[in-house]
Write a protein that holds these residues in place. Structure first.
Motif, short mmCIF file in Angstrom:
data_model
loop_
_atom_site.label_atom_id
_atom_site.label_comp_id
_atom_site.label_asym_id
_atom_site.label_seq_id
_atom_site.Cartn_x
_atom_site.Cartn_y
_atom_site.Cartn_z
N TRP A 234 77.49 118.56 19.87
CA TRP A 234 77.66 117.11 19.65
C TRP A 234 76.39 116.35 20.00
CZ3 TRP A 234 77.48 113.36 23.55
CH2 TRP A 234 77.78 112.07 23.14
N LYS A 235 75.73 116.74 21.08
CA LYS A 235 74.50 116.07 21.51
C LYS A 235 73.40 116.22 20.46
CE LYS A 235 71.38 115.93 25.51
NZ LYS A 235 71.06 116.55 26.81
N ASN A 236 73.24 117.43 19.91
CA ASN A 236 72.23 117.65 18.88
C ASN A 236 72.56 116.88 17.61
OD1 ASN A 236 70.02 120.12 19.13
ND2 ASN A 236 71.63 120.23 20.66
N LEU A 237 73.84 116.86 17.24
CA LEU A 237 74.24 116.14 16.04
C LEU A 237 74.00 114.65 16.19
CD1 LEU A 237 75.55 116.30 13.25
CD2 LEU A 237 77.77 116.06 14.35
N ARG A 238 74.29 114.09 17.37
CA ARG A 238 74.06 112.67 17.62
C ARG A 238 72.57 112.34 17.53
NH1 ARG A 238 74.66 109.92 23.51
NH2 ARG A 238 73.19 111.62 23.84
N ASN A 239 71.73 113.22 18.11
CA ASN A 239 70.28 113.01 18.05
C ASN A 239 69.80 113.05 16.61
OD1 ASN A 239 67.38 113.87 18.05
ND2 ASN A 239 67.65 113.65 20.26
N TRP A 240 70.33 114.02 15.85
CA TRP A 240 69.90 114.19 14.45
C TRP A 240 70.27 112.97 13.62
CZ3 TRP A 240 66.79 117.45 12.06
CH2 TRP A 240 66.85 117.55 10.68
N ARG A 241 71.47 112.45 13.84
CA ARG A 241 71.91 111.29 13.06
C ARG A 241 71.15 110.02 13.45
NH1 ARG A 241 78.55 111.93 12.87
NH2 ARG A 241 78.60 113.55 11.24
N LEU A 343 54.64 122.99 17.13
CA LEU A 343 54.35 121.58 17.42
C LEU A 343 55.56 120.96 18.09
CD1 LEU A 343 52.08 119.35 16.70
CD2 LEU A 343 53.82 118.52 15.11
N LEU A 344 55.34 120.32 19.24
CA LEU A 344 56.41 119.66 19.99
C LEU A 344 56.18 118.16 19.95
CD1 LEU A 344 56.34 121.94 23.16
CD2 LEU A 344 57.65 122.30 21.07
N LEU A 345 57.22 117.41 19.60
CA LEU A 345 57.16 115.95 19.56
C LEU A 345 58.18 115.37 20.52
CD1 LEU A 345 56.38 113.16 18.28
CD2 LEU A 345 58.23 113.58 16.63
N THR A 346 57.73 114.48 21.41
CA THR A 346 58.65 113.71 22.25
C THR A 346 58.32 112.24 22.08
OG1 THR A 346 57.17 113.92 24.16
CG2 THR A 346 58.96 115.53 23.96
N GLN A 350 65.29 106.20 25.34
CA GLN A 350 66.52 105.44 25.19
C GLN A 350 66.69 104.97 23.74
OE1 GLN A 350 68.73 105.11 27.55
NE2 GLN A 350 67.46 106.05 29.16
N PRO A 351 67.91 104.86 23.21
CA PRO A 351 69.17 105.23 23.86
C PRO A 351 69.43 106.75 23.86
CG PRO A 351 69.61 104.50 21.64
CD PRO A 351 68.13 104.31 21.87
N ILE A 352 68.67 107.48 23.02
CA ILE A 352 68.82 108.93 22.91
C ILE A 352 67.42 109.53 22.97
CG2 ILE A 352 69.59 110.85 21.46
CD1 ILE A 352 71.57 108.89 20.16
N PRO A 353 67.16 110.49 23.86
CA PRO A 353 65.82 111.09 23.92
C PRO A 353 65.44 111.77 22.61
CG PRO A 353 67.13 111.67 25.85
CD PRO A 353 68.07 111.03 24.88
N LEU A 354 64.23 111.47 22.13
CA LEU A 354 63.73 112.09 20.90
C LEU A 354 62.93 113.33 21.24
CD1 LEU A 354 63.07 112.23 17.87
CD2 LEU A 354 61.17 110.64 18.30
N GLN A 355 63.35 114.46 20.70
CA GLN A 355 62.62 115.71 20.85
C GLN A 355 62.74 116.49 19.54
OE1 GLN A 355 64.31 117.77 24.23
NE2 GLN A 355 62.96 116.72 25.66
N ARG A 356 61.60 116.96 19.04
CA ARG A 356 61.59 117.76 17.82
C ARG A 356 60.62 118.92 18.00
NH1 ARG A 356 65.53 115.25 16.83
NH2 ARG A 356 66.08 114.12 14.91
N THR A 357 60.97 120.07 17.42
CA THR A 357 60.15 121.28 17.50
C THR A 357 59.93 121.81 16.10
OG1 THR A 357 61.18 121.81 19.63
CG2 THR A 357 59.95 123.57 18.54
N TYR A 358 58.66 122.09 15.75
CA TYR A 358 58.31 122.56 14.41
C TYR A 358 57.53 123.87 14.51
CZ TYR A 358 59.27 117.66 13.26
OH TYR A 358 59.86 116.42 13.13
N GLU A 359 57.86 124.83 13.66
CA GLU A 359 57.08 126.06 13.53
C GLU A 359 56.10 125.87 12.38
OE1 GLU A 359 57.41 128.35 15.72
OE2 GLU A 359 59.25 127.61 16.66
N LEU A 360 54.81 126.02 12.66
CA LEU A 360 53.77 125.69 11.68
C LEU A 360 53.10 126.95 11.12
CD1 LEU A 360 51.93 122.75 13.48
CD2 LEU A 360 54.01 122.67 12.12
N PRO A 361 52.80 126.95 9.82
CA PRO A 361 51.92 127.99 9.28
C PRO A 361 50.46 127.57 9.49
CG PRO A 361 52.74 126.60 7.49
CD PRO A 361 53.36 126.08 8.77
N VAL A 362 49.69 128.41 10.16
CA VAL A 362 48.28 128.11 10.44
C VAL A 362 47.45 129.34 10.11
CG1 VAL A 362 46.61 127.44 12.22
CG2 VAL A 362 48.94 126.52 12.30
N VAL A 363 46.37 129.14 9.35
CA VAL A 363 45.51 130.25 8.91
C VAL A 363 44.05 129.91 9.21
CG1 VAL A 363 47.12 130.91 7.08
CG2 VAL A 363 45.28 129.28 6.59
#
Length: 563
Positions: A234-241, A343-346, A350-363
């Motif tokens: 539920w917490k992840n879904l709320r953040n996503w929405r 890549l980590l994004l914060t 408030q009101p909901i902590p923003l956190q995102r994680t991305y897997e990147l292709p790097v060459v």
């Protein structure tokens, strides 16, 4: 293209693996509860006739870790003036150990036979087909329904992830979605599994407690874990929405070692000013496969940056641009020693902590990005980062000025969380070693070997944690002369001395690291090699963070006027 083809093949393999689970789950549902309901419906118009019981017994089948039961019976009956013999008790097939049903059923059959009240259900169209009982075992049907649904759900989930992986391969070079995109699905699925698997045990708990089977209360750990996983879903879904998909568009794509790793992240809300931070990581991933498979990560390189965030008509755009060192490895997802770029994004808390994680292709490459951060933004945050690093360095290492030098004091009591963790794990492993050695006197020599292996890690780890907890280092630098004294608990243990003349003698040495979520804090020591004796002398230790360590090194070079 080669990476995309590998991902397509991997996605196909995942789909086939999931299909096996799906077919097993469907088989359990079709040949279990659904077939039972079918037989129950088909036998609804069968006739009841008197029957004589010849035998009724509970048959036990002992396996490696449990005993299951089934009912065997023989009886005879008459239908339309003809005699028939039957052995089919009901449409419950196989053996199990769900409740005391089998013993209770045999007791009922014998009691009915003794009173002359035993009846058989007979198929009027084929009188040789009969049952002694026509009843549904709801507990077993519920268990098989949950078991089949969990297996089928695992298959569907694995196939869903395989399809997503294939889709990502099909649009290689397109937007990159964060790993949180499927986080709510993953947590929800795990919650479903934990709650579903534990349901039969929870339902059986009242009867078991009535038999003073108190260890059955341990089953409650599974639904508790299930509810916690449901909360995380539920917490992840709320953040996503709240913040939206937040796709990342790399520019260039893929990222370049020797060029830029840069991009834009589009958010669904106008967020403005906040505590924004982007972290780019190059990770070494070690995977061991087999019965005891495991995965571990270690940081090869890591850098932080405050991104530039601009509000637009439909939301906010987060821009970042890194120029990684040229000696780093590129993305490699093959074999047991892989390389991942993350890549980590914060952002807002408030009101909901923003956190995102991305897997990147790097060459490896030299392409640069068309994304440019404004000079004012870069200058402002670089200045703030330098000031913060210097402030953190001053808080971690005491620096006292002398007439022609400095005194550096790496005091005890710093980084307590890291030291307590080392001490705790040492205690756990060492305690297990002692316990196994105690039991080994009765159980056999194999436990002595296990005790030795646990002790091999546990006791040195405990002693290291104890040493780190009480150690300190005081270094006096006057002119080129350096004297470093090691203390533990306030007692001097040893002293080393040498000559520090050039700035390039000063080196940072990485030590332990500690994870907080996906972010890693590295701990460094500042040391130099004496040019005359060749020995390495430590000036300061336990410095948390590469940026702080580099700031301390640069500041020390200026204070000592090293060239």
């Amino acid at each position: 293209m080669a990476a995309a083809n590998r991902n397509r093949k991997s996605g196909l393999g995942i789909n086939l693996f999931g299909l096996i689970f799906l077919l097993v789950g469907l088989g359990i549902l079709i040949f279990g509860p659904l077939h039972t309901l079918y037989e129950h419906a088909v036998s609804a118009d069968w006739r009841q006739v008197p029957a004589a019981l010849e035998s009724a017994n509970v048959r036990s089948n002992t396996g490696s870790d449990s005993t299951t039961y089934s009912v065997e019976a023989a009886y005879r009956y008459q239908y339309s003036g003809r005699n028939y013999y039957g052995s089919r008790v009901g449409y419950d097939r196989g053996s199990d150990n769900i409740s005391d049903y089998h013993h209770e059923l045999v007791s009922r059959l014998r009691h009915a036979s003794s009173r002359g009240a035993l009846r058989a259900w007979v198929n009027p169209d084929s009188p040789s087909e009969s049952y002694l009982v026509r009843e549904l075992r709801w507990e077993k049907m519920l268990f098989m329904t949950i078991f089949g649904t969990v297996f089928g759900g695992v298959g569907l989930f694995v196939m869903f992830m395989g399809r997503k992986k294939a889709a990502v391969a099909a649009v290689a070079g397109g937007p990159i979605h964060s790993s949180e995109k499927h986080g709510s699905w993953l947590f929800g699925f795990m919650a479903f599994m934990f709650l579903g698997i534990s349901l039969p045990g929870v339902l059986a708990m009242p009867d078991e407690l009535g038999k003073d089977n108190w260890p059955i209360l341990a089953v409650l750990l599974f639904p508790l874990a299930g509810f916690w996983l449901a909360y995380m879903a539920w917490k992840n879904l709320r953040n996503w929405r709240h913040y939206g998909p937040a796709p990342l568009a790399l520019d260039p794509s893929p990222g370049q070692i020797g060029g830029d790793v840069a991009g834009r992240i589009t958010l669904a809300r106008r967020l403005g000013q906040a505590d924004w931070l982007v972290t780019l990581q190059c990770l070494r991933v070690r995977i061991s496969r087999g019965k005891n498979s495991s995965r571990s990560e270690s940081v090869i390189w890591q850098a932080d940056q405050v991104p530039e965030v601009n509000d637009e008509a439909t939301g906010s755009v987060v821009r970042f641009r890194f120029t990684p060192p040229t000696d780093l490895p590129e993305t490699d997802n093959l074999g047991n020693r892989q390389v991942e770029w993350r890549l980590l994004l914060t952002g807002p808390k408030q009101p909901i902590p923003l956190q995102r994680t991305y897997e990147l292709p790097v060459v490896q490459g030299t392409q640069t990005s068309s994304i440019s951060l404004s000079p004012a933004h870069v200058e402002h945050h670089e200045r703030q980062a330098r000031m913060k690093s210097l402030t953190d360095a001053a808080e971690q290492i005491d620096v006292q000025m002398l007439g022609n030098g400095v005194v550096l004091h790496s005091r005890p009591g710093r980084n307590l969380a890291m030291k307590a963790m080392v001490l705790m794990f040492g205690l756990i492993f060492g305690g297990v070693s002692v316990g196994l050695a105690y039991v080994a006197a009765e159980e056999g020599i194999m436990l002595y070997f296990m005790a030795f292996m646990f002790g091999l890690f546990g006791f040195p780890m405990f002693l290291s944690g104890l040493f780190m907890l009480g150690r300190s280092l005081k270094t006096r630098v006057e002119g080129p002369r350096v004297e470093a004294v090691r203390y533990w608990g306030g007692m001097a243990l040893w002293k080393r001395s040498g000559n520090l003349v050039h700035a390039d003698q000063l080196k940072l040495k990485g030590g332990m690291s500690m994870n907080s979520g996906r972010r890693t804090t590295e701990y460094f020591s500042l040391e130099f090699r004496d040019e005359t004796g060749g020995k390495v002398i430590r000036l300061a230790e336990g410095i948390a963070g590469r940026a702080v360590s580099e700031a301390l090194r640069e500041n020390l070079i200026k204070l000592l006027r090293l060239d």
